[in-house]
Motif scaffolding. Structure first.
Motif, PDB file in Angstrom:
ATOM      1  N   ALA A 429      38.387  47.726  39.562  1.00  0.00           N
ATOM      2  CA  ALA A 429      37.873  47.459  38.190  1.00  0.00           C
ATOM      3  C   ALA A 429      36.335  47.481  38.048  1.00  0.00           C
ATOM      4  O   ALA A 429      35.647  46.846  39.221  1.00  0.00           O
ATOM      5  CB  ALA A 429      38.497  46.452  37.487  1.00  0.00           C
ATOM      6  N   ARG A 430      35.578  47.869  36.980  1.00  0.00           N
ATOM      7  CA  ARG A 430      34.424  47.748  36.864  1.00  0.00           C
ATOM      8  C   ARG A 430      34.006  47.109  35.738  1.00  0.00           C
ATOM      9  O   ARG A 430      34.674  46.990  34.749  1.00  0.00           O
ATOM     10  CB  ARG A 430      33.698  49.174  36.982  1.00  0.00           C
ATOM     11  CG  ARG A 430      33.816  50.050  38.067  1.00  0.00           C
ATOM     12  CD  ARG A 430      32.991  51.400  38.005  1.00  0.00           C
ATOM     13  NE  ARG A 430      33.008  52.196  39.308  1.00  0.00           N
ATOM     14  CZ  ARG A 430      33.944  53.099  39.459  1.00  0.00           C
ATOM     15  NH1 ARG A 430      34.651  53.752  38.102  1.00  0.00           N
ATOM     16  NH2 ARG A 430      33.992  53.829  40.523  1.00  0.00           N
ATOM     17  N   ARG A 431      32.705  46.639  35.529  1.00  0.00           N
ATOM     18  CA  ARG A 431      32.312  45.894  34.134  1.00  0.00           C
ATOM     19  C   ARG A 431      33.105  44.466  34.163  1.00  0.00           C
ATOM     20  O   ARG A 431      33.766  44.433  32.982  1.00  0.00           O
ATOM     21  CB  ARG A 431      32.292  46.694  32.995  1.00  0.00           C
ATOM     22  CG  ARG A 431      31.293  47.984  33.020  1.00  0.00           C
ATOM     23  CD  ARG A 431      31.200  48.750  31.726  1.00  0.00           C
ATOM     24  NE  ARG A 431      32.504  49.302  31.643  1.00  0.00           N
ATOM     25  CZ  ARG A 431      32.974  50.448  32.170  1.00  0.00           C
ATOM     26  NH1 ARG A 431      31.886  51.246  32.830  1.00  0.00           N
ATOM     27  NH2 ARG A 431      34.033  51.127  32.008  1.00  0.00           N
ATOM     28  N   VAL A 432      33.261  44.079  35.097  1.00  0.00           N
ATOM     29  CA  VAL A 432      34.087  42.718  35.213  1.00  0.00           C
ATOM     30  C   VAL A 432      33.273  41.485  34.877  1.00  0.00           C
ATOM     31  O   VAL A 432      32.472  41.247  35.375  1.00  0.00           O
ATOM     32  CB  VAL A 432      34.739  42.541  36.903  1.00  0.00           C
ATOM     33  CG1 VAL A 432      35.756  41.082  36.696  1.00  0.00           C
ATOM     34  CG2 VAL A 432      35.628  43.617  36.889  1.00  0.00           C
ATOM     35  N   ILE A 433      33.626  40.707  34.124  1.00  0.00           N
ATOM     36  CA  ILE A 433      33.003  39.117  33.700  1.00  0.00           C
ATOM     37  C   ILE A 433      33.671  38.220  34.373  1.00  0.00           C
ATOM     38  O   ILE A 433      32.831  37.400  34.899  1.00  0.00           O
ATOM     39  CB  ILE A 433      33.329  38.994  32.199  1.00  0.00           C
ATOM     40  CG1 ILE A 433      32.814  40.293  31.338  1.00  0.00           C
ATOM     41  CG2 ILE A 433      32.594  37.824  31.642  1.00  0.00           C
ATOM     42  CD1 ILE A 433      33.064  40.089  29.935  1.00  0.00           C
ATOM     43  N   ALA A 434      35.219  38.090  34.561  1.00  0.00           N
ATOM     44  CA  ALA A 434      35.676  36.778  35.320  1.00  0.00           C
ATOM     45  C   ALA A 434      36.979  37.429  35.633  1.00  0.00           C
ATOM     46  O   ALA A 434      37.418  38.337  35.024  1.00  0.00           O
ATOM     47  CB  ALA A 434      35.539  35.583  34.282  1.00  0.00           C
ATOM     48  N   ALA A 435      37.616  36.624  36.484  1.00  0.00           N
ATOM     49  CA  ALA A 435      38.951  36.693  37.043  1.00  0.00           C
ATOM     50  C   ALA A 435      39.372  35.273  37.266  1.00  0.00           C
ATOM     51  O   ALA A 435      38.780  34.251  37.985  1.00  0.00           O
ATOM     52  CB  ALA A 435      39.112  37.365  38.007  1.00  0.00           C
ATOM     53  N   ALA A 436      40.659  35.029  36.794  1.00  0.00           N
ATOM     54  CA  ALA A 436      41.297  33.611  36.945  1.00  0.00           C
ATOM     55  C   ALA A 436      42.789  33.637  36.920  1.00  0.00           C
ATOM     56  O   ALA A 436      43.403  34.749  36.482  1.00  0.00           O
ATOM     57  CB  ALA A 436      40.715  32.831  35.949  1.00  0.00           C
ATOM     58  N   HIS A 437      43.261  32.649  37.433  1.00  0.00           N
ATOM     59  CA  HIS A 437      44.970  32.686  37.202  1.00  0.00           C
ATOM     60  C   HIS A 437      45.175  31.374  36.230  1.00  0.00           C
ATOM     61  O   HIS A 437      45.077  30.307  36.075  1.00  0.00           O
ATOM     62  CB  HIS A 437      45.412  31.947  38.710  1.00  0.00           C
ATOM     63  CG  HIS A 437      46.790  32.170  38.695  1.00  0.00           C
ATOM     64  ND1 HIS A 437      47.469  33.235  39.168  1.00  0.00           N
ATOM     65  CD2 HIS A 437      47.852  31.215  38.736  1.00  0.00           C
ATOM     66  CE1 HIS A 437      48.765  33.263  39.303  1.00  0.00           C
ATOM     67  NE2 HIS A 437      48.939  31.995  39.065  1.00  0.00           N
ATOM     68  N   VAL A 438      45.905  32.135  35.179  1.00  0.00           N
ATOM     69  CA  VAL A 438      46.120  31.282  34.024  1.00  0.00           C
ATOM     70  C   VAL A 438      47.564  31.556  33.415  1.00  0.00           C
ATOM     71  O   VAL A 438      47.849  32.735  33.483  1.00  0.00           O
ATOM     72  CB  VAL A 438      45.174  31.860  32.735  1.00  0.00           C
ATOM     73  CG1 VAL A 438      45.245  31.085  31.662  1.00  0.00           C
ATOM     74  CG2 VAL A 438      43.781  31.733  33.252  1.00  0.00           C
ATOM     75  N   LYS A 439      48.286  30.539  33.091  1.00  0.00           N
ATOM     76  CA  LYS A 439      49.412  30.456  32.685  1.00  0.00           C
ATOM     77  C   LYS A 439      50.330  31.672  33.618  1.00  0.00           C
ATOM     78  O   LYS A 439      51.215  32.297  33.126  1.00  0.00           O
ATOM     79  CB  LYS A 439      49.649  31.209  31.170  1.00  0.00           C
ATOM     80  CG  LYS A 439      48.676  30.341  30.080  1.00  0.00           C
ATOM     81  CD  LYS A 439      49.002  30.894  28.818  1.00  0.00           C
ATOM     82  CE  LYS A 439      50.492  30.584  28.347  1.00  0.00           C
ATOM     83  NZ  LYS A 439      50.524  31.327  26.920  1.00  0.00           N
ATOM     84  N   GLY A 440      50.318  31.372  34.838  1.00  0.00           N
ATOM     85  CA  GLY A 440      51.116  32.055  35.756  1.00  0.00           C
ATOM     86  C   GLY A 440      50.699  33.329  36.199  1.00  0.00           C
ATOM     87  O   GLY A 440      51.484  33.834  36.886  1.00  0.00           O
TER      88      GLY A 440
END
Length: 608
Positions: A429-440
């Motif tokens: 992926a490109r132009r990524v702002i953030a990544a997180a584990h949310v609600k499973g």
């Protein structure tokens, strides 16, 4: 306050105004003083009043009120009647009297002079709680005041944070005087027959003119080596005195009770033995661990304490080996520190991944990503730049795949062969702002490539077979914060703050999407709910002074706390209501937003 022991429930309504640890410190003192004082006695027949029938039985009385059943002794055994009368064993009807309402009053006057400065005032505080509840149980009115204060300003009728705050600041260098006591008696119209009036102070109160007709409670410190106790003498006007010894709380808790008992506990600084200063931190992708980044290139993971009294676990830590660079760090789905390393041109993981199936025969179609650039590689962190964030998800074969973000604006996926432990890198992926584990689920936030009114931010919900794209309307600002809240928010991401334009944010909370505007100079560091505005989420912002934190919501702007030095980095967890910040002096602080308390302070750096 459901956390209070059952024995303290009678005073729960007042103790609930204090923080729980303060209430637990006051509880034993309150219980012992209440037992020494006893309940407020009902007006006796000696006090007169209008007759109002009978109220139970008594062992004392005249023979015209003797129970009819007792007269049988006169007929059947006259000698037994005489014996029972001599030994007080006969039963009489107890008369009841109706008293004027004005007679039902409890008044307490506290000495705030030099004799009672320090520890005795802790007993005063507990006595106010006991007296207020005692009057309430008897159905009487309650009034109290400070002997040295001006009675023209009136006393207090409640025990609340506001009235106790006035009492805490009423310390005086002058001892109580007969003139001031007379002024209080006149102002409150004190009469020994119509009021349950008490003086609280040192033994010298008994020598003041006008005090002889009032009940007294004498408080003094026990002067003995290594003894932390108060001696309390309860001297009712018409009953025998009773004594009680009170064990004082710890010196730290005693100081807190005397200075500000309503302030939430501040955790004492904790010195950590480290060989390198912490240069930065971030929360793990699931928001439940604090990732620590050291100047020497090492990383650590620390569990978040849930209260100021919780034991702080030693952080897990890894240091790079020779010619090895840490590219990313995170916390595994099944627990444990996970670090992505690069040595030469090869990648490797420090920490075990989940392998449920062999990797033979995997092709591009087995991954959910539409972009698969195997020629692109993540950059090596620059000097002083922390490693990226690792987020994991399970593919269709229930194998744990690792996503790396934060080094630049691209997302990389790493797959480890279960046999050879070789790791392949793919840009997904490109132009990524953030990544997180949310609600499973793992969520990747990306910015559209288009410009203009149609541009915005998308949430990529990662599953084993696809990455479902969810556009966020009116999100041209290009910044998104996930937050922790017990209330519903965005269907896929929970509490969410989306930057619409500079200074303007849109909150997804409780099925609404209100806008919040930050003043110029304020910097958003997260989103969450705080103690001051329960039920309403707000942006967590750092003041331009670089020390003060605020919660700014649609209908509130609340000051949260102030850091001890300039803040160089701050961030909020999206899994628990915890705000963390690192100061220029190397102090790392964890602050619980809903408890309004500092959970711990880590003074990082120094030689071990």
């Amino acid at each position: 306050m459901s956390e209070l022991p059952h024995a303290l429930r009678p005073w729960a309504s007042i103790l609930a105004t204090f923080p729980l640890d303060v209430a637990l410190n006051l509880g034993p003192l309150v219980a012992r003083l209440s037992a020494a004082l006893g309940p407020l006695r009902a007006p006796s027949e000696l006090m007169g009043g209008e007759p109002h029938g009978y109220d139970g039985l008594s062992r004392r009385g005249s023979f015209d009120r003797l129970l009819v059943s007792e007269w049988l002794w006169a007929l059947e055994a006259p000698d037994e009647l005489v014996r029972r009368a001599a030994f007080g064993e006969l039963s009489y009807l107890k008369p009841s009297f109706r008293q004027p309402r004005r007679a039902r009053r409890t008044v307490v006057l506290l000495d705030a002079g030099p004799d009672q400065l320090g520890a005795p005032r802790i007993a005063h505080l507990a006595l106010l709680i006991v007296m207020a509840r005692r009057a309430e149980a008897a159905g009487t009115t309650f009034a109290w005041g400070v002997l040295q204060a001006d009675p023209k300003r009136g006393g207090f009728t409640e025990v609340t944070p506001a009235t106790l705050g006035a009492w805490l600041s009423a310390r005086d260098t002058a001892p109580p005087s007969a003139e001031r006591l007379a002024a209080w008696r006149e102002g409150l119209e004190l009469d020994g027959r119509t009021a349950d009036a008490w003086l609280v102070g040192a033994a010298r109160l008994s020598r003041i003119e006008g005090a002889e007709a009032l009940s007294r409670i004498e408080v003094s410190e026990v002067l003995a080596p290594e003894v932390r106790q108060l001696a309390v003498e309860v001297r009712p006007a018409a009953r025998a005195p009773r004594s009680v010894l009170l064990d004082l709380p710890s010196p730290e808790d005693s100081v807190r009770l005397l200075r500000d008992p309503f302030r939430a506990r501040v955790a004492a600084p904790v010195r950590t033995v480290q060989h390198a200063r912490v240069s930065g931190f971030s929360f793990s992708s699931d928001g439940r661990r604090l990732m620590l980044f050291h100047e020497g290139g090492g990383v650590g993971a620390m569990a978040l304490p849930n209260s100021p009294r919780a034991t702080l676990a030693r952080p897990q830590r890894m240091n790079p080996r020779s010619d090895e660079t840490f590219l990313g760090a995170g916390w595994r789905r099944q627990g444990g520190l996970l670090v992505l390393t690069r040595k030469g041109g090869a990648y490797a993981f420090r920490g075990r991944l989940q392998h449920q199936a062999r990797s033979h025969g995997r092709g591009p179609a087995a991954l959910p990503w539409t972009l698969r650039d195997t020629q692109a590689h993540p950059p090596v962190p620059a000097l002083g730049q922390p490693p990226g964030r690792l987020t994991t998800y399970l593919d269709a074969s229930q194998r744990e795949c690792v996503l790396l973000s934060g080094l630049d604006d691209t997302l990389y996926c790493f797959e480890e062969d279960s046999d050879s432990r070789l790791v392949d890198s793919t840009q997904v992926a490109r132009r990524v702002i953030a990544a997180a584990h949310v609600k499973g689920a793992s969520i990747v936030v990306t910015r559209d490539g288009a410009e203009g009114a149609g541009s915005g931010v998308r949430l990529g919900i990662v599953s084993a077979k696809e990455v479902r794209q969810v556009p966020l309307e009116d999100s041209r600002g290009g910044t998104v914060w996930f937050g922790a809240s017990p209330h519903p928010g965005h269907p896929d991401a929970g509490l969410l703050a989306v930057n619409k334009s500079p200074g303007v944010w849109r909150l997804h909370h409780q099925s609404t999407e209100p806008f919040v505007t930050l003043r110029p100079g304020f910097r958003a560091v997260g989103v969450g709910t705080c103690q001051q505005a329960r039920g309403e989420a707000g942006l967590l912002a750092l003041d331009p002074d670089l020390r003060t934190f605020w919660s700014v919501g649609p209908r509130h702007q609340s000051k949260l706390t102030v850091a001890a030095a300039n803040v160089v980095h701050a961030e909020a967890s999206h899994a628990v209501p915890v705000l963390a910040w690192l100061t220029a002096e190397g102090e790392l602080v964890l602050y619980h937003l809903e408890q309004g308390a500092v959970l711990c302070r880590l003074q990082t750096g120094g030689e071990g």
